[in-house]
Structures are given as structure tokens and as C-alpha cells.
Scaffold this motif. Structure first.
Motif, short mmCIF file in Angstrom:
data_model
loop_
_atom_site.label_atom_id
_atom_site.label_comp_id
_atom_site.label_asym_id
_atom_site.label_seq_id
_atom_site.Cartn_x
_atom_site.Cartn_y
_atom_site.Cartn_z
N VAL A 299 0.78 -1.23 -0.04
CA VAL A 299 0.04 -0.09 0.12
C VAL A 299 1.08 1.30 -0.06
O VAL A 299 0.73 2.15 -0.87
CB VAL A 299 -1.00 0.06 1.07
N TYR A 300 1.93 1.23 0.68
CA TYR A 300 2.85 2.36 0.91
C TYR A 300 3.35 2.64 -0.60
O TYR A 300 3.48 3.74 -1.20
CB TYR A 300 4.05 2.07 1.67
N ALA B 248 -10.47 1.83 -3.31
CA ALA B 248 -10.85 1.39 -4.81
C ALA B 248 -9.96 0.03 -5.04
O ALA B 248 -10.33 -0.72 -5.72
CB ALA B 248 -10.34 2.48 -5.67
N TRP B 249 -8.71 0.10 -4.56
CA TRP B 249 -7.77 -0.92 -4.66
C TRP B 249 -8.25 -2.09 -4.21
O TRP B 249 -8.11 -3.18 -5.03
CB TRP B 249 -6.20 -0.54 -4.07
N LYS B 250 -8.97 -2.04 -2.93
CA LYS B 250 -9.32 -3.24 -2.56
C LYS B 250 -10.56 -4.10 -3.04
O LYS B 250 -10.83 -5.08 -2.91
CB LYS B 250 -10.12 -2.80 -0.94
N LYS B 251 -11.29 -3.14 -3.90
CA LYS B 251 -12.56 -3.67 -4.68
C LYS B 251 -11.90 -4.42 -6.00
O LYS B 251 -12.74 -5.01 -6.72
CB LYS B 251 -13.22 -2.70 -4.91
N ALA C 70 -7.35 -7.62 -4.05
CA ALA C 70 -8.52 -8.16 -3.20
C ALA C 70 -7.89 -8.78 -1.93
O ALA C 70 -8.54 -8.68 -0.81
CB ALA C 70 -9.34 -9.09 -3.85
N PHE C 71 -6.50 -9.23 -2.08
CA PHE C 71 -5.99 -9.60 -0.87
C PHE C 71 -5.66 -8.65 0.26
O PHE C 71 -5.29 -9.15 1.49
CB PHE C 71 -4.63 -10.31 -1.33
N LEU C 72 -5.74 -7.27 0.06
CA LEU C 72 -5.41 -6.38 0.82
C LEU C 72 -6.71 -6.39 2.16
O LEU C 72 -6.63 -5.89 3.39
CB LEU C 72 -5.48 -5.03 0.33
#
Length: 268
Positions: free
Chosen positions: A34-35, A63-66, A71-73
Motif C-alpha cells: 500500500v505504501y 478502490a484498490w481493495k475492490k 483483493a488480498f488487502l
């Protein structure tokens, strides 16, 4: 009105279960990912002379999590992920304030493995600390007590190069009081033959164990350099041995310097 107490970090070793170690390793990887994603987005925007702030990167994280790719986040606590975005915001504030260099990407091998949890990401009850996404409390070695009635405001979990696990808790400490003022002053000169020479004429020698540790380190480094690059397990074992010696040298040096600086501050 209550007096403002000084906040201090209390650091302890702990021994995670296999499940906890796996969860934390996953979290460290997600924090680094994420960093780096947020730094890349901010760098790309900076090239277009657009400033991106913490709120914008937080929206990006949602948005990245979707996405299927990231999705692994969702598998780890969101708190350390938000905290790493806040740390990136601070790094940019220091850069714009000309107090630091431009933030750098975190590498898997060289960057510090750590994750920071705020109060919504952990539970501290009856002297036991349980992190988000974990069923059991951490097995902490309480080498010194926390201040009476202390409630940690943030908890940072880390693993060093030697594989040791640490937890650092930020707490208010009412025991910290200003030292009495003194008129004494001293000059300090850092030397090669001696650790320090004071203007009073006192010479403080380098720690006795320093030379022995350095010899041991050189021997371990020679052994590591002789291991073939393809020899994975033995090379990793030799690398861990070098890291353990490095860690011991750093620990001992930190201890000596801490005791010395405390003495100098108390006396002068």
C-alpha cells in the motif's frame, strides 16, 4: 485540569504462534504494498504538478481493495494500511518542508518490517494485548511494567533482520518529570581510540566487547560470502547468523550510549 503527561514507548519482545506470525507477515507485506502504490500514485501526480493528500490516497485504497488483483488487502486489518498512508503523508510534509529527502519505495529485503495499530486495531485488557484479526493475545515478555493504569494509544509490531519479534506501546507516563537544572556544562569530543573524551579530562573507553563482536561478525560474513548463491537453505542460515551478530552489536551499543547520554544529561 489534568497535567499533560509525557508519552513514552515501551518496547518488549514477544513470541508469536505460527498463526500470528503468518498473519503479521501478511500484514507487513500489505503495508509495504500500500505504501509503494500510494507513493507511485503521488509521484505520478507530482510529475503533473498535482498534489495528492492523505484523503485522496485513502480513497485510492478503498478502490484498490475492490479490484481482483488487490483483493488480498482485505485479508488483513485495515488499521495498519491507513497508518502507512499517514506515515507517507508525514514523509511528504517533511520533504515539502525541506526537512527530508523525497520518500523512497520500500523494498522487500531491506525495509523495516513493521505495522502500526491505533486503538481501533487492538484490545488491551487485564495486561493482555490482542491485535485485530487475531483470536489469541500476544505472548509478550514483560521485562518491565507499564505505568500504572496505562492505556496504549498506538501499538507497533516489528520483526528485525535476526527474526526477533517486538511490540512497542505508546503510553502516557506520569513518572517522567523534568530534571533539576544545573550550572554544570561539559564539552564532548568523539574519538577513535576512545568512545568519548570529556572537557573535564575524563576518557570513556570503547566497550570491551566491541572488538570481540567485530571479529565474530567478520568471521560470519566470510562464511556467508563463501556460500554459493544457489545454496538457498545454507545461505539463508548463514545470513541469519550475520543478522543476529549485527543485532547483538546494535543492542549492546544502544545500551552503552543510552546509559552514557542519561548520565551526561543528569550531570550537566
Amino acid at each position: 485540569m489534568a497535567a499533560n503527561h509525557v508519552k513514552r514507548a515501551f518496547k518488549y519482545r514477544f513470541y508469536p504462534s505460527d498463526a500470528q506470525a503468518a498473519e503479521l507477515s501478511r500484514t507487513f507485506g500489505c503495508v509495504r504494498k500500500v505504501y509503494n502504490l500510494a507513493l507511485a500514485a503521488r509521484t505520478e501526480a507530482w510529475a503533473r504538478q498535482v498534489r495528492v493528500n492523505y484523503n485522496a490516497t485513502s480513497a485510492m485504497l478503498t478502490a484498490w481493495k475492490k479490484t481482483e488483483e488487490l483483493a488480498f488487502l482485505n485479508d488483513v486489518s485495515s488499521v495498519p494500511l491507513q497508518q502507512t498512508l499517514r506515515h507517507l503523508q508525514s514523509a511528504f510534509a517533511n520533504f515539502f518542508g525541506k526537512r527530508a529527502r523525497y520518500p523512497r519505495f520500500k523494498s522487500r529485503k531491506k525495509s523495516r518490517k513493521s505495522a502500526e495499530y491505533t486503538t481501533s486495531g487492538f484490545r488491551f485488557r487485564d495486561g493482555q494485548l490482542t491485535l485485530a484479526k487475531m483470536a489469541e493475545p500476544l505472548d509478550i515478555v514483560w521485562s518491565r511494567p507499564l505505568p500504572e493504569g496505562a492505556e496504549p494509544s498506538t501499538v507497533t509490531v516489528s520483526q528485525d533482520a535476526a527474526g526477533r519479534w517486538f511490540v512497542s506501546m505508546l503510553c502516557e507516563d506520569p513518572a517522567v518529570k523534568p530534571l533539576p537544572s544545573t550550572d554544570a556544562a561539559v564539552g564532548v569530543d568523539v574519538g577513535l581510540d576512545h568512545l568519548l573524551t570529556l572537557s573535564t579530562g575524563e576518557k570513556i573507553a570503547n566497550p570491551r566487547h566491541e572488538r570481540r563482536d567485530r571479529t565474530r561478525l567478520a568471521k560470519a560474513q566470510r562464511k556467508l560470502s563463501r556460500k554459493a548463491r544457489g545454496d538457498g537453505a545454507n545461505r539463508a542460515k548463514a545470513r541469519r547468523k550475520v543478522a543476529r551478530i549485527h543485532a547483538r552489536i546494535a543492542d549492546r551499543r544502544r545500551d552503552v550510549l543510552h546509559k552514557l547520554t542519561t548520565r551526561l544529561v543528569r550531570e550537566n
